[in-house]
Design a protein around this motif. Sequence first.
Motif, PDB file in Angstrom:
ATOM      1  N   VAL A   1      53.970  36.168 -49.310  1.00 30.70           N
ATOM      2  CA  VAL A   1      53.730  37.189 -50.050  1.00 30.70           C
ATOM      3  C   VAL A   1      52.735  38.304 -49.703  1.00 30.70           C
ATOM      4  CG1 VAL A   1      52.884  37.844 -52.333  1.00 30.70           C
ATOM      5  CG2 VAL A   1      54.078  35.862 -52.172  1.00 30.70           C
ATOM      6  N   ALA A   2      51.811  37.699 -48.884  1.00 25.85           N
ATOM      7  CA  ALA A   2      50.785  38.669 -48.138  1.00 25.85           C
ATOM      8  C   ALA A   2      51.586  39.634 -47.289  1.00 25.85           C
ATOM      9  CB  ALA A   2      49.748  38.026 -47.408  1.00 25.85           C
ATOM     10  N   ALA A   3      52.660  39.226 -46.645  1.00 25.78           N
ATOM     11  CA  ALA A   3      53.467  40.006 -45.881  1.00 25.78           C
ATOM     12  C   ALA A   3      54.006  41.271 -46.272  1.00 25.78           C
ATOM     13  CB  ALA A   3      54.588  39.203 -45.252  1.00 25.78           C
ATOM     14  N   ASN A   4      54.105  41.289 -47.489  1.00 27.73           N
ATOM     15  CA  ASN A   4      54.697  42.505 -48.307  1.00 27.73           C
ATOM     16  C   ASN A   4      53.845  43.604 -48.228  1.00 27.73           C
ATOM     17  OD1 ASN A   4      57.323  41.356 -49.614  1.00 27.73           O
ATOM     18  ND2 ASN A   4      56.041  40.217 -50.217  1.00 27.73           N
ATOM     19  N   LYS A   5      54.189  45.017 -48.063  1.00 22.30           N
ATOM     20  CA  LYS A   5      53.552  46.237 -48.151  1.00 22.30           C
ATOM     21  C   LYS A   5      52.951  46.441 -49.641  1.00 22.30           C
ATOM     22  CE  LYS A   5      55.561  48.097 -44.094  1.00 22.30           C
ATOM     23  NZ  LYS A   5      56.126  49.007 -43.270  1.00 22.30           N
ATOM     24  N   ASN A   6      51.914  46.880 -49.653  1.00 15.68           N
ATOM     25  CA  ASN A   6      51.418  47.557 -51.090  1.00 15.68           C
ATOM     26  C   ASN A   6      51.493  46.357 -52.057  1.00 15.68           C
ATOM     27  OD1 ASN A   6      50.217  49.482 -52.729  1.00 15.68           O
ATOM     28  ND2 ASN A   6      52.330  50.176 -53.084  1.00 15.68           N
ATOM     29  N   VAL A   7      50.763  45.316 -52.050  1.00 17.48           N
ATOM     30  CA  VAL A   7      50.745  44.270 -52.921  1.00 17.48           C
ATOM     31  C   VAL A   7      49.828  44.408 -54.211  1.00 17.48           C
ATOM     32  CG1 VAL A   7      50.295  41.780 -53.364  1.00 17.48           C
ATOM     33  CG2 VAL A   7      51.327  42.580 -51.256  1.00 17.48           C
ATOM     34  N   SER A   8      50.331  44.218 -55.213  1.00 15.44           N
ATOM     35  CA  SER A   8      49.728  44.628 -56.526  1.00 15.44           C
ATOM     36  C   SER A   8      49.393  43.185 -57.262  1.00 15.44           C
ATOM     37  CB  SER A   8      49.865  45.744 -57.479  1.00 15.44           C
ATOM     38  OG  SER A   8      49.744  46.794 -57.252  1.00 15.44           O
ATOM     39  N   VAL A   9      48.353  42.644 -57.360  1.00 14.58           N
ATOM     40  CA  VAL A   9      48.056  41.239 -57.977  1.00 14.58           C
ATOM     41  C   VAL A   9      47.600  41.473 -59.300  1.00 14.58           C
ATOM     42  CG1 VAL A   9      46.786  39.269 -58.045  1.00 14.58           C
ATOM     43  CG2 VAL A   9      47.560  40.216 -56.027  1.00 14.58           C
ATOM     44  N   ILE A  10      48.576  41.029 -60.304  1.00 15.54           N
ATOM     45  CA  ILE A  10      48.110  40.977 -61.548  1.00 15.54           C
ATOM     46  C   ILE A  10      47.571  39.836 -62.119  1.00 15.54           C
ATOM     47  CG2 ILE A  10      48.967  41.914 -63.827  1.00 15.54           C
ATOM     48  CD1 ILE A  10      51.531  42.885 -62.597  1.00 15.54           C
ATOM     49  N   LEU A  11      46.401  39.554 -62.793  1.00 14.93           N
ATOM     50  CA  LEU A  11      45.705  38.437 -63.145  1.00 14.93           C
ATOM     51  C   LEU A  11      45.853  38.433 -64.648  1.00 14.93           C
ATOM     52  CD1 LEU A  11      42.687  38.524 -60.827  1.00 14.93           C
ATOM     53  CD2 LEU A  11      44.667  37.086 -60.524  1.00 14.93           C
ATOM     54  N   GLY A  12      46.137  37.089 -65.341  1.00 12.05           N
ATOM     55  CA  GLY A  12      46.042  37.150 -66.741  1.00 12.05           C
ATOM     56  C   GLY A  12      46.973  35.662 -66.941  1.00 12.05           C
ATOM     57  N   PHE A  13      46.863  35.548 -68.257  1.00 13.51           N
ATOM     58  CA  PHE A  13      47.646  34.221 -68.634  1.00 13.51           C
ATOM     59  C   PHE A  13      49.030  34.647 -69.187  1.00 13.51           C
ATOM     60  CE2 PHE A  13      48.241  30.403 -72.046  1.00 13.51           C
ATOM     61  CZ  PHE A  13      48.810  29.769 -70.971  1.00 13.51           C
ATOM     62  N   PHE A  14      49.179  35.713 -69.588  1.00 13.14           N
ATOM     63  CA  PHE A  14      50.534  36.256 -70.199  1.00 13.14           C
ATOM     64  C   PHE A  14      51.139  35.732 -71.152  1.00 13.14           C
ATOM     65  CE2 PHE A  14      49.804  38.960 -66.554  1.00 13.14           C
ATOM     66  CZ  PHE A  14      50.482  39.935 -66.577  1.00 13.14           C
ATOM     67  N   ASP A  15      50.664  35.053 -72.301  1.00 17.62           N
ATOM     68  CA  ASP A  15      51.251  34.342 -73.177  1.00 17.62           C
ATOM     69  C   ASP A  15      51.671  35.435 -74.364  1.00 17.62           C
ATOM     70  OD1 ASP A  15      52.159  32.218 -74.772  1.00 17.62           O
ATOM     71  OD2 ASP A  15      50.249  32.325 -76.244  1.00 17.62           O
TER      72      ASP A  15
END
Length: 317
Positions: A16-30
């Motif tokens: 995944v780290a190889a992708n450009k412009n990675v946005s990580v979204i944190l949460g439980f998303f219930d």
Amino acid sequence: MQIYWSGKDDESIKSVAANKNVSVILGFFDGVHRGHMRLIEEARDGNAFTVVRMFTALPKAEVLLTTTEEKLSLLEKSGVDAVIFDDFTRLHDMSGRDFFEKCVLSLSPSRVVCGYNYRFGKGAAWSTDELKGFCVEHSISCSPVEEYKFDGMTVSSSAIRSLIAEGDMIKANALLGRMYSVTDTIRHGKQLGRTIGFPTINQRPVKHKALPKEGIYSSVNSFCFDGEERSYAGVCNIGYRPTVNRDENDITLETYIMSFSGDLYSVSVTTYFAERLRGEIRFPTVEALREQISHDAQHAAESIEKYAPTYKMDVIL
């Protein structure tokens, strides 16, 4: 959409780290509700490769709004590029910094997005303030999204659970951005409905999934029949059916699907709840029950006609 399970797919997760412009979204998303959609919109700004990272379950988990399968389906429809599931039991003793380095920094993100009240690390002792600090150290943009309101109501999973428990599906659906639903395979019941002219399908409550308060609801019932996806208006009874049953623990979802005739046994049906029409009542006779169901069906059709367009649902009345 790519799906990874940490502990099993660790080598693949590194890619995944190889992708450009990675946005990580944190949460439980219930629930994957309107508030979660705001997080995704924020993360996707600039055509980023969006990655949702969440736990598979939380300790002392209460009833949930979405199963894992439902979450994945909703996240895929939202346009998320990848989802990474972490086993809470493997990470719950980590410090906030260790969590950041293992679950965030390892993905080489250019941006991290979360809710304003996001907590992480052992005992949930770290907040968005510490998260922003960690990100600054590594020149990563951090965007905690502020509290989101819809129709004057704060959008949160806990608020939606409370509304569902009260039977207020109109408000719950408004916060979700769709009609709340349960999915189950149809099973044989006592078939009393057939004898009074209103054949019903029988579903059982899904374990650990929030169930609306007992009562009668207008519903949309979607399933594949004869190779075709269809959605019909219906009247759903949640409860133990006091007119014909004395076991208060025998809770079922029993639905009369209007304008449909066919055998749905062993078919998976998704029942969407539009509006609570009334509470459960014990009628003096089966004939009185029959008359009430007829009235309920009329009210349910009017309810579905009113609310289905809001959620762009094409329903057969």
